[in-house]
Design a protein around this motif. Sequence first.
Motif, short mmCIF file in Angstrom:
data_model
loop_
_atom_site.label_atom_id
_atom_site.label_comp_id
_atom_site.label_asym_id
_atom_site.label_seq_id
_atom_site.Cartn_x
_atom_site.Cartn_y
_atom_site.Cartn_z
N ALA A 1 0.97 -1.21 -0.05
CA ALA A 1 -0.10 -0.04 -0.10
C ALA A 1 0.95 1.37 0.06
CB ALA A 1 -0.87 0.00 1.21
N LEU A 2 2.09 1.21 0.80
CA LEU A 2 2.77 2.46 0.84
C LEU A 2 3.44 2.59 -0.46
CD1 LEU A 2 4.19 4.58 2.54
CD2 LEU A 2 5.79 2.86 3.27
N ALA A 3 3.99 1.58 -1.15
CA ALA A 3 4.57 1.95 -2.57
C ALA A 3 3.77 2.55 -3.47
CB ALA A 3 4.99 0.46 -2.84
N GLY A 4 2.48 2.21 -3.62
CA GLY A 4 1.26 2.72 -4.32
C GLY A 4 1.05 4.25 -3.88
N ALA A 5 1.13 4.50 -2.61
CA ALA A 5 0.76 5.81 -2.09
C ALA A 5 2.18 6.77 -2.48
CB ALA A 5 0.74 6.01 -0.68
N LEU A 6 3.30 6.15 -2.40
CA LEU A 6 4.59 7.04 -2.65
C LEU A 6 4.51 7.45 -4.16
CD1 LEU A 6 7.39 5.05 -0.65
CD2 LEU A 6 6.01 7.14 -0.02
N VAL A 7 4.15 6.64 -5.11
CA VAL A 7 4.25 6.70 -6.60
C VAL A 7 3.16 7.69 -6.82
CG1 VAL A 7 3.62 5.56 -8.76
CG2 VAL A 7 4.92 4.53 -7.09
N ALA A 8 2.15 7.82 -5.95
CA ALA A 8 1.12 8.89 -6.07
C ALA A 8 1.33 10.10 -5.66
CB ALA A 8 -0.40 8.05 -5.82
N GLY A 9 2.35 10.11 -4.84
CA GLY A 9 2.68 11.15 -4.02
C GLY A 9 1.75 11.70 -2.92
N ASP A 10 0.90 10.66 -2.49
CA ASP A 10 -0.29 10.87 -1.59
C ASP A 10 -0.20 10.07 -0.42
OD1 ASP A 10 -2.44 11.87 -0.06
OD2 ASP A 10 -3.83 11.05 -1.98
N LEU A 11 0.32 10.50 0.93
CA LEU A 11 0.32 9.61 1.91
C LEU A 11 -0.82 9.41 2.66
CD1 LEU A 11 3.82 10.39 3.65
CD2 LEU A 11 3.20 8.27 2.28
N THR A 12 -1.92 10.35 2.48
CA THR A 12 -3.27 10.18 3.09
C THR A 12 -3.79 8.85 2.42
OG1 THR A 12 -4.18 11.19 1.27
CG2 THR A 12 -3.53 12.50 3.11
N ARG A 13 -3.44 8.52 1.49
CA ARG A 13 -4.13 7.34 0.82
C ARG A 13 -3.57 6.04 1.55
NH1 ARG A 13 -2.74 6.00 -5.67
NH2 ARG A 13 -2.46 3.81 -5.45
N TYR A 14 -2.29 6.12 1.87
CA TYR A 14 -1.57 5.23 2.77
C TYR A 14 -2.23 4.82 3.97
CZ TYR A 14 1.60 2.61 5.93
OH TYR A 14 2.35 1.68 6.60
#
Length: 368
Positions: free
Chosen positions: A283-296
Motif C-alpha cells: 500500500a505504501l509503495a502505491g501511495a509514494l508513486v501517487a505522491g499521497d500519503l493520506t492514501r496510505y
Amino acid sequence: MMLATDVFVIGGGPAGLAAAIAARSRGLRAIVADGNRPPIDKACGEGLMPDAIAAAGRIGIVLPDSEGFHFRGIRFHGEGHSVAADFPSGSGLGCRRTSLHSHLVEQAARAGVEMLWSTPITGIERSAVQTKNRRITTRWIIGADGAGSRVRKWAGLDRFTRNSRRFACRRHFAIKPWSDFMEIYWGDACQIYLTPVSPDEICVAFISRTSEVRLTEALRRFPELESRLGSALPSSKERGAVTATSRLRVVARDNVALVGGASGSVDAITGQGHCQAFQQSEALAGALVAGDLTRYAAQHRRIALRPAVVADLMLTMDRWPLIRRRALSAMAAHPQSFASLLAGHVGSLSAPQLAGAGISLGWKMMVS
C-alpha cells in the motif's frame, strides 16, 4: 538539489526490507539503514500464514520454503479440548527468523536496494536523514524501526489510541515435528505456541502478562506438551521480547510514513505481524508513486482492522477464564465454527462473513 534517493527506510528488519523492495518494484530508488548487521534475530513465533505468503508475493518477495516447514492449519489445545482446522487454501510456512531475514536481504540487494548496515540514524529533517558522519537527502522517509520507533517520535507521530503489552520468550528445540499444524496451548493468562520450522526443529514461544516467567517454568504448566518435548535438546538460546497491541492516531505526516511495528501492532499470538508489514509495504509503495500519503493512511487502517478484531477475541479469551472455557468447548463441539474463524483470520472471508462467524460462535458459547 539532487536527491540521493527517493525513499530512505530507517530500520532493516523484515518490514523495512519489504518496504524498500516494494518501492523498487514501482521504480523508486531506495536506501535502507540499520544500526545492526544481518541476519537480525528477534523473538517471534516464526510462522507465516498463507495470506502473508501471498502478500509477500505481490511485492516480489519469494519466501524460503525450502528451508522451512509447511503447516496445514491451526490447532488449539486447552480446558480439556482440542480443535483443529486447515487453512481454506494454501499452507503456512514455519521459518527461522534469521533465515527469513537473510533471504529478504538477498532479495533487496537483487532488487537494487542500497543497504547501509552498522549505520545508526541520528535524526531526520524535512528532506534528509542524518547519520553520524553524513547527511543524505531523500523525498520520502519511512520509519520501520520497530515498536520503540525513534522515527515515530521525531516525526511527532507518537500518539496512541491504545497501547497494551504482554511478554514473550522463544526457544528452538531439536525434535521432529509431531504435527503439521501450528499448535497453540491455552493456559491461565498465558499461551504457548509451537511452529515447526524444519523437519528436525520446532519453535516454542511463550506469551504471558508477566515478565518474570521463563520458558522452562512455563512448560511445567503444560504437562502434556512438556512430555512431548521429552529430552529434546534446545537448539537456540532463549530470547525474550515485548509483544504489543498498539494503535496510533496517525501513521503518516508530511513526507514521513511508518510501517511494521513502528506503525502499531497486534499481539503476536495472531501470527499476523509479517503479513501486515507486507500488506502495508504494498500500500505504501502505491501511495509514494501517487505522491499521497493520506492514501496510505486510509489503507493502513483497513489492513489493521481484521487482525485487530481477531486479537481482541483472543486476548478476551486470555483475560477471562470463563469465556476461554466456553469458547474452546464450543469450538471443539462445532469445528466448523473454528474453521470459519480461521478462514476469516487469513482473509478468505469478507468482514461481514467474519462478523457472522463470530456471532455464531458467541451463540454456541451461550447454549453450550
